[in-house]
Scaffold this active site. Sequence first.
Site, PDB file in Angstrom:
ATOM      1  CG  ASP A  67      70.312  16.708  42.391  1.00 24.43           C
ATOM      2  OD1 ASP A  67      69.765  16.263  43.300  1.00 24.43           O
ATOM      3  OD2 ASP A  67      70.361  17.586  43.843  1.00 24.43           O
ATOM      4  CE1 TYR A  69      65.986  24.755  42.510  1.00 23.03           C
ATOM      5  CE2 TYR A  69      66.407  25.648  40.222  1.00 23.03           C
ATOM      6  CZ  TYR A  69      65.927  25.316  41.506  1.00 23.03           C
ATOM      7  OH  TYR A  69      66.568  26.951  41.835  1.00 23.03           O
ATOM      8  CG  PHE A  80      71.400  27.821  41.927  1.00 23.36           C
ATOM      9  CD1 PHE A  80      71.140  28.027  42.844  1.00 23.36           C
ATOM     10  CD2 PHE A  80      73.042  28.743  41.651  1.00 23.36           C
ATOM     11  CE1 PHE A  80      72.206  27.435  44.228  1.00 23.36           C
ATOM     12  CE2 PHE A  80      73.774  27.738  42.554  1.00 23.36           C
ATOM     13  CZ  PHE A  80      73.181  27.352  44.049  1.00 23.36           C
ATOM     14  CG  HIS A 190      73.702  26.399  48.769  1.00 22.00           C
ATOM     15  ND1 HIS A 190      72.371  26.819  48.680  1.00 22.00           N
ATOM     16  CD2 HIS A 190      73.789  25.620  48.033  1.00 22.00           C
ATOM     17  CE1 HIS A 190      71.636  26.247  48.022  1.00 22.00           C
ATOM     18  NE2 HIS A 190      72.920  25.591  46.847  1.00 22.00           N
TER      19      HIS A 190
END
Length: 223
Positions: A67, A69, A80, A190
């Site tokens: 989701d 920032y 990202f 991740h």
Amino acid sequence: MEKKVNIEPEWAEVLSEFFKTEQFKQLADFVRGEYLNNKIFPKPENIFKAFWLTPFSKVKVVILGQDPYHGYGQAHGLCFSVPKNMPIPPSLKNIYKEIENDLGIKKDFKSGNLEAWAGQGVFLLNAILTVVAHNPASHQNKGWEKFTDTVIKTISDKREHVVFILWGNYARSKKNLIDGRKHLILEAPHPSPLSAYSGFFGCRHFSKSNDYLAAGGQEKIAW
């Protein structure tokens, strides 16, 4: 009269059936209400930015985030990525480090804006497209996942030779939506500081993506 969704025309066409569903109507009503009553990121005009920058026919690589920032000024519709002049988040720093090690190129650690990737066919999709300020995952299970699952499956069904990059358990849970016989699926932990050293570093997903694209006669991504 049906309300038109402000999304790139190619995507509007391939997702038209979903936009007619009651599920999408409920999601749209929820999101509209949230923008009226709370501080929500990204700005409304950036919700579908990834779709505008990477039309359906141009998708070569899909990178899946969770989701947006949730800090001020960070989210701008691409997973990202952050706008120019924003500090680079830790996960993206680790992505840049892996690119340097994998491809032997220098990254500019001053800019975390990934729009140049999007323009080359890297579809930077979050599974959830909105968030309440300073409240991560606050729009989880509100309907976005049904929409983005449809997006992922539509790419898998209607395109060929696309690279799907799944980092972390959440992204990897979407693997069942993708036909691995037609596409390349790359999985790793991740890139966050908590898990990057458990297999993200050294995954070489950037060279693997480019090798696959080149083998299929497509232009490599300038990561």
